[in-house]
Design an enzyme around this catalytic site. Structure first.
Site, PDB file in Angstrom:
ATOM      1  N   GLN A  86     130.171  64.994 -52.911  1.00  0.00           N
ATOM      2  CA  GLN A  86     129.690  64.880 -51.533  1.00  0.00           C
ATOM      3  C   GLN A  86     128.818  63.651 -51.316  1.00  0.00           C
ATOM      4  O   GLN A  86     128.591  63.251 -50.173  1.00  0.00           O
ATOM      5  CB  GLN A  86     128.891  66.140 -51.156  1.00  0.00           C
ATOM      6  CG  GLN A  86     129.679  67.427 -51.211  1.00  0.00           C
ATOM      7  CD  GLN A  86     130.713  67.548 -50.114  1.00  0.00           C
ATOM      8  OE1 GLN A  86     130.640  66.890 -49.078  1.00  0.00           O
ATOM      9  NE2 GLN A  86     131.711  68.392 -50.333  1.00  0.00           N
ATOM     10  N   HIS A  96     139.521  62.789 -51.405  1.00  0.00           N
ATOM     11  CA  HIS A  96     139.691  63.341 -50.056  1.00  0.00           C
ATOM     12  C   HIS A  96     138.374  63.650 -49.363  1.00  0.00           C
ATOM     13  O   HIS A  96     138.369  64.016 -48.183  1.00  0.00           O
ATOM     14  CB  HIS A  96     140.613  64.568 -50.076  1.00  0.00           C
ATOM     15  CG  HIS A  96     140.002  65.833 -50.565  1.00  0.00           C
ATOM     16  ND1 HIS A  96     139.574  66.821 -49.713  1.00  0.00           N
ATOM     17  CD2 HIS A  96     139.762  66.295 -51.810  1.00  0.00           C
ATOM     18  CE1 HIS A  96     139.108  67.841 -50.418  1.00  0.00           C
ATOM     19  NE2 HIS A  96     139.213  67.550 -51.691  1.00  0.00           N
ATOM     20  N   THR A 135     151.501  61.288 -65.858  1.00  0.00           N
ATOM     21  CA  THR A 135     151.839  60.108 -65.069  1.00  0.00           C
ATOM     22  C   THR A 135     150.973  60.020 -63.828  1.00  0.00           C
ATOM     23  O   THR A 135     150.893  60.963 -63.044  1.00  0.00           O
ATOM     24  CB  THR A 135     153.317  60.154 -64.657  1.00  0.00           C
ATOM     25  OG1 THR A 135     154.135  60.247 -65.816  1.00  0.00           O
ATOM     26  CG2 THR A 135     153.696  58.907 -63.860  1.00  0.00           C
ATOM     27  N   CYS A 177     136.316  76.342 -50.748  1.00  0.00           N
ATOM     28  CA  CYS A 177     136.901  76.938 -51.952  1.00  0.00           C
ATOM     29  C   CYS A 177     136.635  78.430 -52.039  1.00  0.00           C
ATOM     30  O   CYS A 177     137.344  79.149 -52.738  1.00  0.00           O
ATOM     31  CB  CYS A 177     136.349  76.247 -53.195  1.00  0.00           C
ATOM     32  SG  CYS A 177     136.658  74.474 -53.205  1.00  0.00           S
TER      33      CYS A 177
END
Length: 372
Positions: free
Chosen positions: A180, A199, A235, A317
């Protein structure tokens, strides 16, 4: 669909701690790598080397907002970064704080079940860690101290530098959850490991990173091809990395403008919501996160009645669990006070008109609920 995520009627987005709108510049950087330049960045041919170059440009941009030196390891997000840092730490005790994100607390609990000694430090009514308890707990034998820079639910800023100093004096490593705070609040250079997420800074979902001070080498959780210096096999997505890099560059370039904008919105919100009480410290905080409560209000009902505003009751969450926030209970709120609390988060793309409209809707819905 408009910028706020609504279809038809405008949706006012005030949930910046859960996620942030993707910056148009980050989107534009990702499209060619998704559509045209599809090479595997770990391949030795020209297409692979071109993709790898984009990854390294992003890595350098992201690192510019982190302590100097060290190395940056890309992950799928901050939760994975935190798990690598914690589960890969040397043998010894773990010390953390009661208001940490579930990524830290649940990992610490899993480590406790596997035999680790875990100490969870209390906080005061302001949400700040009890430093007397910290000094008592962070002793030789502790391997890792983990603390969040800016709390995701109430926005308070923990004394990271002091906690890291105690950790080093005890011979422990210090992990900073800067999800944050990254790009918004300076990250003390004393940290040994820093977890971040794209994000939360207007980048894409699905990519984060763990910064490691030189000489810090946690054990890997994922084994395979040995990518990311052997610490995180798998990857990489050049597109996600590039979007993260552009988002980080914008956070750096727009830091002053973003800060002034958020501070002005915070003052406006507090003035428009006079009947609400702020949870946590009023001064030692990031202003773009207002966790507010009002007597006699049920936050979940309020959320349901404000359908054109995206805000939250706390951590995304933990939404839907039906349990009062562990953060709000840790700062001493009653169950009723915790259930009467909501979190309003705003940032770069929030306008003054958004805030005015949202406050009016929230106030009207709260007044109607109190009268019913």
């Amino acid at each position: 669909m408009d910028r706020h995520g609504g279809a038809g009627a405008a949706m006012i987005y005030l949930d910046y701690q859960a996620t942030t709108p993707l910056a148009p510049e980050a989107f534009d950087a990702m499209v060619p790598l998704l559509r045209d330049h599809f090479g595997n960045p770990h391949s030795a041919h020209r297409l692979g080397r071109a993709a790898a170059a984009q990854v390294e440009v992003a890595r350098d941009e992201i690192a510019r907002l982190l302590p100097g030196g060290g190395r940056l390891v890309f992950t799928s997000g901050a939760t994975e970064a935190i798990n690598i840092a914690m589960q890969g730490a040397p043998p010894g005790g773990i010390v953390t704080i009661a208001t940490e994100h579930a990524a830290v607390l649940d990992t610490a609990e899993a480590m406790r079940r596997n035999g680790r000694d875990v100490t969870v430090l209390p906080v005061g009514a302001d949400g700040l860690v009890d430093m007397a308890a910290a000094r008592q707990a962070i002793r030789p034998g502790v391997a890792l101290v983990a603390a969040m820079l800016v709390n995701n639910e109430i926005g308070v800023i923990q004394p990271i530098e002091s906690l890291a100093q105690l950790a080093h004096e005890a011979g422990a490593l210090f992990l900073c959850d800067a999800v944050q705070g990254y790009g918004r609040v300076p990250i003390p250079g004393i940290c040994d490991m820093v977890a971040i997420s794209a994000h939360k800074i207007h980048g894409p979902k699905g990519v984060g990173a763990l910064w490691l001070r030189d000489g810090v080498t946690p054990a890997p959780l994922i084994h395979g091809g040995g990518q990311e210096g052997g610490l995180r096999s798998g990857t990489l997505s050049p597109a996600l990395c590039a979007g993260f890099g552009v988002a980080a560059r914008l956070m750096r370039e727009r830091a002053d403008a973003d800060r002034a904008h958020v501070e002005a919105l915070a003052l406006q919100a507090r003035a428009l919501l006079p009947d609400w009480t702020l949870n946590g410290s009023d001064t030692v905080r990031y202003p773009g996160n207002l966790n507010l409560r009002r007597d006699g209000i049920d936050g979940a009902r309020l959320l349901s009645n404000c359908r054109n505003i995206a805000f939250s009751l706390g951590s995304a969450c933990a939404s839907g669990s039906g349990r009062p926030s562990h953060v709000l209970r840790a700062i001493g709120l009653t169950q009723g006070q915790a259930r009467g609390s909501v979190r309003i988060g705003f940032g770069r793309y929030t306008t003054s008109a958004d805030m005015e409209s949202a406050a009016q809707i929230i106030n009207e819905a709260a007044a109607a609920q109190a009268a019913s």
